[in-house]
Write a protein that holds these residues in place. Structure first.
Motif, PDB file in Angstrom:
ATOM      1  N   ILE A 155      -4.492 -20.263  43.187  1.00  0.00           N
ATOM      2  CA  ILE A 155      -3.319 -21.229  43.421  1.00  0.00           C
ATOM      3  C   ILE A 155      -2.078 -20.831  42.780  1.00  0.00           C
ATOM      4  O   ILE A 155      -1.082 -21.120  43.482  1.00  0.00           O
ATOM      5  N   THR A 156      -2.053 -20.381  41.404  1.00  0.00           N
ATOM      6  CA  THR A 156      -1.198 -20.123  40.926  1.00  0.00           C
ATOM      7  C   THR A 156      -0.563 -18.770  41.112  1.00  0.00           C
ATOM      8  O   THR A 156       0.698 -18.352  40.654  1.00  0.00           O
ATOM      9  N   GLY A 157      -1.334 -17.692  41.114  1.00  0.00           N
ATOM     10  CA  GLY A 157      -0.940 -16.392  41.157  1.00  0.00           C
ATOM     11  C   GLY A 157      -1.100 -15.605  39.735  1.00  0.00           C
ATOM     12  O   GLY A 157      -0.656 -14.371  39.404  1.00  0.00           O
ATOM     13  N   HIS A 158      -1.647 -16.391  38.871  1.00  0.00           N
ATOM     14  CA  HIS A 158      -1.503 -16.131  37.258  1.00  0.00           C
ATOM     15  C   HIS A 158      -3.131 -15.971  36.952  1.00  0.00           C
ATOM     16  O   HIS A 158      -3.802 -16.847  36.876  1.00  0.00           O
ATOM     17  N   ALA A 159      -3.699 -14.918  36.331  1.00  0.00           N
ATOM     18  CA  ALA A 159      -4.859 -14.670  35.784  1.00  0.00           C
ATOM     19  C   ALA A 159      -5.023 -15.263  34.306  1.00  0.00           C
ATOM     20  O   ALA A 159      -4.095 -15.075  33.631  1.00  0.00           O
ATOM     21  N   ALA A 160      -5.907 -16.295  34.179  1.00  0.00           N
ATOM     22  CA  ALA A 160      -5.959 -16.939  32.890  1.00  0.00           C
ATOM     23  C   ALA A 160      -7.484 -16.370  32.358  1.00  0.00           C
ATOM     24  O   ALA A 160      -7.918 -17.062  31.399  1.00  0.00           O
ATOM     25  N   PHE A 161      -8.147 -15.300  32.625  1.00  0.00           N
ATOM     26  CA  PHE A 161      -9.414 -15.074  32.136  1.00  0.00           C
ATOM     27  C   PHE A 161      -9.323 -14.585  30.695  1.00  0.00           C
ATOM     28  O   PHE A 161     -10.264 -14.656  30.212  1.00  0.00           O
ATOM     29  N   ARG A 162      -8.187 -13.894  30.437  1.00  0.00           N
ATOM     30  CA  ARG A 162      -8.095 -13.471  28.972  1.00  0.00           C
ATOM     31  C   ARG A 162      -6.817 -14.061  28.492  1.00  0.00           C
ATOM     32  O   ARG A 162      -5.647 -14.290  28.996  1.00  0.00           O
ATOM     33  N   THR A 196     -19.992 -20.094  36.111  1.00  0.00           N
ATOM     34  CA  THR A 196     -19.888 -21.574  35.492  1.00  0.00           C
ATOM     35  C   THR A 196     -18.822 -22.197  35.992  1.00  0.00           C
ATOM     36  O   THR A 196     -17.981 -21.725  36.701  1.00  0.00           O
ATOM     37  N   VAL A 197     -18.986 -23.453  35.746  1.00  0.00           N
ATOM     38  CA  VAL A 197     -17.502 -24.362  36.113  1.00  0.00           C
ATOM     39  C   VAL A 197     -16.506 -23.699  35.367  1.00  0.00           C
ATOM     40  O   VAL A 197     -15.525 -23.582  36.271  1.00  0.00           O
ATOM     41  N   GLU A 198     -16.427 -23.093  34.338  1.00  0.00           N
ATOM     42  CA  GLU A 198     -15.119 -22.509  33.637  1.00  0.00           C
ATOM     43  C   GLU A 198     -14.780 -21.224  34.607  1.00  0.00           C
ATOM     44  O   GLU A 198     -13.402 -21.102  34.940  1.00  0.00           O
ATOM     45  N   VAL A 255     -28.221 -24.864  37.569  1.00  0.00           N
ATOM     46  CA  VAL A 255     -27.373 -24.604  38.696  1.00  0.00           C
ATOM     47  C   VAL A 255     -25.694 -24.708  38.436  1.00  0.00           C
ATOM     48  O   VAL A 255     -25.146 -23.691  39.018  1.00  0.00           O
ATOM     49  N   LEU A 256     -25.602 -25.350  37.542  1.00  0.00           N
ATOM     50  CA  LEU A 256     -24.068 -25.563  37.170  1.00  0.00           C
ATOM     51  C   LEU A 256     -23.739 -24.317  36.381  1.00  0.00           C
ATOM     52  O   LEU A 256     -22.404 -24.078  36.380  1.00  0.00           O
ATOM     53  N   THR A 257     -24.532 -23.586  36.012  1.00  0.00           N
ATOM     54  CA  THR A 257     -24.222 -22.421  35.244  1.00  0.00           C
ATOM     55  C   THR A 257     -24.333 -21.155  35.752  1.00  0.00           C
ATOM     56  O   THR A 257     -23.606 -20.389  35.698  1.00  0.00           O
ATOM     57  N   TYR A 258     -25.474 -20.924  36.655  1.00  0.00           N
ATOM     58  CA  TYR A 258     -25.745 -19.766  37.189  1.00  0.00           C
ATOM     59  C   TYR A 258     -24.933 -19.391  38.456  1.00  0.00           C
ATOM     60  O   TYR A 258     -24.334 -20.408  39.064  1.00  0.00           O
ATOM     61  N   GLU A 259     -24.999 -18.012  38.747  1.00  0.00           N
ATOM     62  CA  GLU A 259     -23.838 -17.647  39.638  1.00  0.00           C
ATOM     63  C   GLU A 259     -22.401 -18.174  39.590  1.00  0.00           C
ATOM     64  O   GLU A 259     -21.660 -18.389  40.550  1.00  0.00           O
ATOM     65  N   ILE A 311     -24.102 -11.008  27.535  1.00  0.00           N
ATOM     66  CA  ILE A 311     -23.442 -10.906  28.621  1.00  0.00           C
ATOM     67  C   ILE A 311     -23.655 -11.902  29.922  1.00  0.00           C
ATOM     68  O   ILE A 311     -24.675 -11.459  30.347  1.00  0.00           O
ATOM     69  N   GLY A 312     -22.805 -12.629  30.275  1.00  0.00           N
ATOM     70  CA  GLY A 312     -23.026 -13.459  31.225  1.00  0.00           C
ATOM     71  C   GLY A 312     -21.826 -13.506  32.026  1.00  0.00           C
ATOM     72  O   GLY A 312     -22.144 -12.739  32.980  1.00  0.00           O
ATOM     73  N   SER A 313     -20.756 -14.091  31.948  1.00  0.00           N
ATOM     74  CA  SER A 313     -19.601 -14.251  32.768  1.00  0.00           C
ATOM     75  C   SER A 313     -18.679 -12.924  32.776  1.00  0.00           C
ATOM     76  O   SER A 313     -17.978 -12.994  33.663  1.00  0.00           O
TER      77      SER A 313
END
Length: 396
Positions: A389-396, A377-379, A371-375, A148-150
């Motif tokens: 910016i868009t008002g739309h969630a794209a996490f799932r 990720t880029v994604e 550092v690119l990953t912890y706290e 379990i990370g992000s």
């Protein structure tokens, strides 16, 4: 309109004159941290990286405490109570030495101490914060798990009530300071939602085996936390927060330090490349005299300058109380990504010497991969900004 005022000299290491935007107090903080790093860490850090250990980490923590950088942006309880911008400048100087050093300070102050300071009881604050600010007690922060990370809402660590006590079971992974910590702030699922617990590391059932075989952040202690029936009293829970708001608020504090710290790693590599290019001779002249090398140095200087200006702007917003989490994501996403590119480009200027620990470049380059990953990720930071910016969630 004309002026007869004499222009200041051009500083190749500060081409935009950013130093003029800093107060005397801010410059003094940066200089004090830089001196401590130069005297206490710089001569040894390449060896620590090669050996995969920090010599006398407890002594180093006490020196950092004496300097006042542990929890330096927090008020009271032995903390320095300095500004967010001063804390950011300290992070830049610490990471110019090594990301592992900044991680030690960041986890101590922005994760473990901040969690107790913001969400803890008065008793918890009085017990832990003064000794942590002094570096006499080391803290860690247990959120990430092996699978379990992000998505911390899916954590499997559980805390259940047993009479008036709490009993914790679970695993945490990639925990900075874990094996040397005196106290761990551990987040767990409960019947009420996610709660935070202040766990003395000498509690039966708690162990923190160190993670070996890393090729990044080697001058840093990284551990697994194992909680097997860890029994805690009722007052071990952080009383002022329930849900992911707690750990995410702490992560936001740590991300702010990374916005600055990444530029420290970038500065170290940029300056190493500038020095090397001026000294290394090929085809009868220094390689700094060739167009392709100059393009690299200019591009690196440009991105470094923009990154520091962004960090300073976010620091001013944080000091004014107007900094949004999305803006911290903007800073973390840009500055770590650009710092890594600066380090990679610096490596090409140094050629084969760029992979030697005689120079700081490959060490910073490897560190920044973590550092690119912890706290975040880029994604994840991209999706946070995409939603904003868009008002739309794209996490799932």
């Amino acid at each position: 309109m004309s002026t007869t005022a004499k222009l200041p000299p051009f500083d190749p290491r500060d081409p935009a004159g950013i130093a003029d935007l800093l107060s005397t107090d801010e410059k003094d903080i940066a200089a004090a941290v830089r001196r401590m790093c130069q005297d206490r860490v710089d001569p040894f850090v390449a060896g620590w990286f090669e050996q995969g250990r920090i010599a006398d980490i407890r002594g180093l923590a006490k020196e950092l405490g004496s300097l006042g950088v542990l929890g330096m942006h927090l008020e009271g309880y032995g903390c320095a109570g300095l500004s967010a911008t001063q804390y950011g400048l300290a992070c830049l100087e610490l990471e110019a030495t090594d990301s592992g050093l900044r991680s030690l300070v960041s986890v101590q102050g922005s994760l473990a101490m901040f969690a107790i300071w913001r969400w803890g009881s008065e008793e918890q604050k009085q017990r832990w914060l003064p000794s942590m600010a002094a570096g006499e007690a080391i803290g860690c922060f247990g959120l990430t798990e092996p699978d379990i990370g992000s998505d911390p809402g899916s954590m499997r660590t559980r805390a259940r009530r047993d009479g008036s006590d709490w009993v914790l079971d679970g695993r945490k992974m990639w925990i900075t300071n874990g094996s040397v910590a005196d106290v761990a702030v551990v987040w767990a699922q409960t019947e009420e939602g996610v709660r935070g617990f202040v766990v003395p590391t000498d509690t039966p059932g708690f162990s923190a085996p160190e993670i070996k075989h890393k090729l990044s952040l080697r001058a840093s202690v990284t551990s697994e936390l194992v909680l097997d029936g860890v029994r805690l009293p009722a007052d071990a829970v952080l009383p002022e927060v329930t849900g992911l708001k707690g750990p995410l608020s702490c992560l936001n504090e740590a991300r702010f330090g990374i916005v600055w710290g990444a530029m420290g790693a970038a500065r170290s590599c940029l300056h190493a490349a500038m020095d090397y290019a001026g000294e290394r001779t090929q085809f009868g002249k220094p390689i700094a005299g060739f167009q392709l090398t100059q393009q690299k140095l200019v591009d690196m200087s440009l991105e470094y300058t923009k990154g520091v200006l962004l960090a300073l702007h976010l620091g001013r917003r944080k000091d004014a109380g107007t900094l949004r989490p999305e803006q911290v994501s903007l800073g973390k996403l840009n500055n770590v990504r650009e710092a890594l590119e600066i380090c990679r480009t610096a490596r090409t200027i140094l050629g084969a010497n760029g992979i030697s620990l005689e120079y700081p470049v490959i060490r910073h380059m490897n560190n920044l991969e973590s550092v690119l990953t912890y706290e975040g990720t880029v994604e994840m930071h991209t999706l946070v900004l995409g939603q904003a910016i868009t008002g739309h969630a794209a996490f799932r």
